[in-house]
Design a protein around this motif. Structure first.
Motif, short mmCIF file in Angstrom:
data_model
loop_
_atom_site.label_atom_id
_atom_site.label_comp_id
_atom_site.label_asym_id
_atom_site.label_seq_id
_atom_site.Cartn_x
_atom_site.Cartn_y
_atom_site.Cartn_z
N UNK A 658 0.62 -1.14 0.26
CA UNK A 658 -0.34 0.16 -0.05
C UNK A 658 1.10 1.38 -0.30
N UNK A 659 1.55 1.22 0.73
CA UNK A 659 3.22 1.99 0.70
C UNK A 659 3.39 2.91 -0.29
N UNK A 660 4.31 1.77 -1.19
CA UNK A 660 4.45 1.70 -2.31
C UNK A 660 3.42 2.31 -3.53
N UNK A 661 1.62 1.79 -3.09
CA UNK A 661 1.15 2.22 -4.57
C UNK A 661 0.89 3.98 -3.99
N UNK A 662 0.87 4.29 -2.88
CA UNK A 662 0.66 5.51 -2.77
C UNK A 662 1.28 6.60 -3.14
N UNK A 664 3.58 5.89 -5.81
CA UNK A 664 3.30 5.92 -7.12
C UNK A 664 2.29 6.84 -8.05
N UNK A 665 0.95 6.41 -7.63
CA UNK A 665 -0.35 7.57 -7.25
C UNK A 665 0.82 8.67 -6.89
N UNK A 666 1.44 9.14 -6.34
CA UNK A 666 1.39 10.24 -5.97
C UNK A 666 2.74 11.44 -7.47
N UNK A 667 3.33 9.75 -8.18
CA UNK A 667 4.02 10.37 -8.98
C UNK A 667 3.30 10.40 -10.65
N UNK A 668 1.77 9.85 -10.44
CA UNK A 668 1.03 9.91 -11.32
C UNK A 668 0.86 10.85 -11.11
N UNK A 669 0.28 11.26 -10.92
CA UNK A 669 -0.46 12.44 -10.17
C UNK A 669 0.54 13.48 -10.86
N UNK A 683 1.15 1.45 -21.93
CA UNK A 683 2.25 2.78 -22.17
C UNK A 683 3.31 1.71 -22.57
N UNK A 684 4.38 2.14 -23.63
CA UNK A 684 5.79 1.59 -24.01
C UNK A 684 6.89 1.69 -23.00
N UNK A 685 6.59 3.05 -22.04
CA UNK A 685 7.63 3.04 -21.07
C UNK A 685 7.49 2.28 -20.30
N UNK A 686 7.74 1.70 -19.73
CA UNK A 686 7.40 0.68 -18.01
C UNK A 686 7.74 1.60 -16.89
N UNK A 687 8.24 3.00 -16.92
CA UNK A 687 7.84 3.74 -15.41
C UNK A 687 6.65 4.20 -15.60
N UNK A 688 6.42 4.42 -16.83
CA UNK A 688 4.95 4.41 -16.70
C UNK A 688 3.93 3.76 -16.63
N UNK A 689 4.25 2.78 -17.00
CA UNK A 689 3.16 1.24 -16.98
C UNK A 689 2.85 1.28 -15.71
N UNK A 690 4.88 1.51 -14.56
CA UNK A 690 4.24 1.09 -13.25
C UNK A 690 3.35 1.64 -12.25
N UNK A 691 3.35 3.38 -12.55
CA UNK A 691 2.51 4.82 -12.26
C UNK A 691 1.20 4.10 -12.31
N UNK A 692 1.06 3.89 -13.42
CA UNK A 692 -0.30 3.65 -13.88
C UNK A 692 -0.77 3.02 -12.61
N UNK A 693 -0.26 1.20 -12.52
CA UNK A 693 -0.71 0.50 -12.11
C UNK A 693 -0.69 0.68 -10.52
#
Length: 708
Positions: A658-662, A664-669, A683-693
């Motif tokens: 949950x902490x890691x998801x939070x 990532x959600x901040x980075x997604x914003x 997305x082709x970019x794995x970091x963008x996919x990680x933020x979405x996940x």
């Protein structure tokens, strides 16, 4: 000027001329200019580090971070004498971790070298020389000293803790408390000395000078609470400045060697009997130990040659080596008091300090580490991983003294490869990861000091910095080097500026300690080395970001990000420079030329900055900090052992928390704000996919009530 060369060859194989050698990780080999500056004294008899510390003598709270052998003990004498004479301080209490270090504060005739006073300690007040226990008569002696008119007392950390418990904090008002080897202190409530120092700072009636030869104070645990540490003015003297300014020592090598079987059988593959050596055998509870420390010492002696008896005066073991020399070996492992006391006294004999032939090899277990002064030591050989990075730095410091005829020093960590037992494999994995972490950190410590600057339209060259043959390039990110201070200045696009004084202090003083926390985190190094699906930003942004937040919760988000960016830039740029230097060195070796420019690391950073299209923080965040360490490990550890390590780590892999998801959600914003769209799961970019996940997981966890 510094050169950082990672020697891919098995260096000890070349030295010993043996065909069958243990497997080795490449050593860090750092060469220095030998300009003699760090050993030259000014008109007051002060070397450069001491002069720098003395300039801050008026500070109530002073922290001195300086390598072993740089003269911290004498720096304290200068400062304490000024405080006693001119700053209203009534008495000075010098606190050292163990009795043997108390000898560093015996009388010194400083006036012979130009100072205006001499350092004098009445014999009765150097409690490190007195018989008895720390919690008995020595505590009463502290009380008697406080009531006396004498000026200086020396005691151990333990004696001081008991004295504060007995007499309270207030009786020490208007006195100087100087804490040597400050890394023994911790902000942990269970650390009594740390608690006492916090009480002294809260009362604000004493002066405190804290000194450490380690760049990782308290290892992964803070030495002081941030609010207390902010009260200290810091004097930093780097390894680069210290070793570059030596007169004799030119080169320092650091090597990690893997072995299988019993270490005693392989020790001569890394030990050169002609070198003055301190051998630290493994703790009796470690997996490297045979559980019989006395027999281990006997076995080492048998490997070295034919035993010829014991010297009646010193207690040293006399061993005739294969080349006919008689080695003088000091055994500090034997617990028999009479034997150990004789050997210890012989090693401390001031008449033998400048006698290179007094002793050849010292074998120890818990002794001969911090504060142990043997200038002739050329090789610190440690078997098994020790308890902390701080301890490794202290052990390395035993070999980095400057001495006539001593041009090279080295540190070797002998580590057992994993065996077939699952339990032992897990322990071996931990030791291997710790050795890699120590290697990464020592590379950072031995390098010149980094200064990062945002690249802006108004950026320009700064006085004192050399920007290479082409000079300063207004349209590029530049790398400048100050030959006098050893500072490496690097311009980076998109770099956040620290706003608060504390964030500025951390960026200038504590990046290595941030990096220490990052690489010591087992989850970080496990994923960085063995997770094939890793997206680097999960380490560089999320994991480093979490470490910054946990370490400096008082900083706001912008300052935390500024610290994070600089810490990951320092680590990744050193690793990329190392890669380029290593490749060039190997190419030179293959063509018959093994010469490497003296400015190897500086040139490596400059070359990396020029090779990329644009040196920006996003590019730096996209580099796995452990990729080069894995490349080295894969070439040096046996394939079977490497597979075992990977399997042990792979079995522990966990899903998103949950902490890691939070996070990532901040980075997604932030991504949505920067790109005007949300991150895509496809997305082709794995970091963008990680933020979405992460954002999706955050919403799911939130719906499940996983956040309070």
């Amino acid at each position: 000027m510094s050169e950082l060369i990672l020697n891919q060859k098995r260096e000890h194989e070349a030295q010993a001329g043996c065909a069958a050698m243990t497997q080795t990780a490449p050593s860090v080999s750092v060469s220095y200019a030998q300009n003699g500056r760090s050993t030259k004294a000014n008109e007051l008899g002060m070397r450069p580090m001491q002069e720098r510390a003395y300039e801050r003598r008026g500070e109530q709270y002073l922290l001195i971070k300086s390598p072993p052998a740089s003269g911290k003990s004498r720096a304290l004498m200068f400062i304490a004498l000024d405080k006693l004479a001119h700053q209203g301080v009534e008495q000075a209490i010098i606190v050292v971790p163990e009795k043997s270090i108390g000898s560093s504060f015996h009388n010194e005739f400083l006036s012979r070298f130009g100072f205006w006073a001499d350092w004098h300690v009445e014999p009765r007040w150097n409690l490190c020389d007195a018989p008895g226990t720390d919690d008995g008569g020595k505590v009463k002696a502290v009380g008697a000293f406080l009531e006396s008119s004498d000026k200086v007392l020396v005691c151990t950390h333990a004696t001081f803790r008991f004295a504060v418990d007995k007499f309270g904090v207030a009786v020490f008002d208007d006195r100087l408390i100087a804490v040597d080897e400050f890394h023994h202190v911790s902000a942990n409530p269970d650390n009594k000395l740390g608690t006492h120092l916090g009480q002294f700072i809260a009362r604000d009636k004493v002066h405190i000078v804290a000194m450490t030869g380690s760049y990782f104070r308290g290892d992964a645990e803070a030495v002081l609470a941030p609010i207390d540490e902010a009260r200290f003015d810091t004097v930093t003297y780097t390894y680069y400045e210290q070793l570059n300014g030596y007169e004799h020592l030119k080169r320092l090598d650091i090597g990690y060697y893997f072995y299988s079987g019993a270490y005693c059988d392989d020790i001569l593959k890394v030990l050169d009997p002609s070198e003055k050596t301190i051998i630290h055998i493994p703790n009796v509870n470690s997996r490297e130990s045979t559980r019989d420390k006395i027999r281990e010492v006997e076995h080492i002696i048998e490997e070295l040659g034919e035993w010829k008896g014991t010297d009646s005066v010193t207690g040293f073991q006399l061993v005739k080596s294969a080349d006919g020399r008689v080695l003088r070996i000091a055994d500090l492992v034997d617990d028999e008091p009479a034997k150990r006391d004789k050997v210890t006294a012989a090693l401390k004999d001031p008449r033998q300090k400048n006698n290179r032939d007094h002793v050849d090899i010292i074998i120890a277990l818990g002794m001969a580490k911090e504060g142990f002064d043997w200038i002739w030591c050329e090789h610190a050989l440690t078997v098994g991983y020790r308890s902390s990075l701080t301890e490794i730095v202290q052990i390395i410091g035993r070999a980095t003294r400057d001495a006539p005829g001593k041009t090279r020093a080295r540190f070797t960590n002998l580590i057992a490869e994993p065996d077939a037992s699952e339990k032992m494999v897990a322990e071996a994995v931990n030791d291997t990861l710790k050795a890699i972490a120590a290697s990464l950190l020592m590379e950072q410590v031995l390098a010149p000091r980094f200064e990062f600057k945002p690249k802006t339209p108004t950026s320009g060259p700064q006085a004192g910095f050399d920007y290479g043959d082409a000079g300063y390039q207004p349209n590029n990110c530049n790398v400048g080097f100050n030959h006098e201070t050893g500072h490496l200045q690097i311009e980076i696009n998109g770099l956040a500026e620290p706003k608060s004084p504390e964030a500025n202090r951390i960026c200038l003083e504590d990046l290595n300690e941030v990096i220490a926390s990052f690489v010591q985190d087992k989850a970080n190094i496990e994923r960085g080395l063995f997770d094939e699906e890793l997206v680097p930003e999960e380490l560089t942004q999320l994991r480093m970001g979490k470490i910054i937040r946990d370490k400096y919760p008082e900083l706001d988000a912008e300052d935390q990000e500024a610290v994070r960016q600089r810490a990951i830039a320092a680590l990744n740029l050193t690793q990329q420079a190392k890669r380029l230097v290593l490749n060039e060195h190997l190419q030179g070796t293959s063509t018959g030329s093994s010469s490497v420019p003296s400015s190897a690391l500086i040139d490596g950073v400059r070359k990396f900055a020029m090779d990329v299209r644009e040196l920006d923080i996003d590019l730096i965040d996209h580099i796995n900090p452990f990729s080069e360490a894995y490349a080295i490990l894969a070439k040096t550890m046996s394939e079977e052992s490497l597979k075992q390590v990977a399997a042990v780590i792979g079995a522990k892999r966990t899903r998103l928390t949950p902490e890691e998801a939070k996070d990532l959600a901040v980075r997604a914003v932030k991504f949505k704000k920067d790109h005007q769209r949300t991150p895509s799961l496809t997305a082709h970019d794995p970091w963008e996919r990680s933020m979405a996940e992460g954002a999706a997981a955050f919403m799911r966890f939130k719906k499940e009530g996983r956040y309070v």
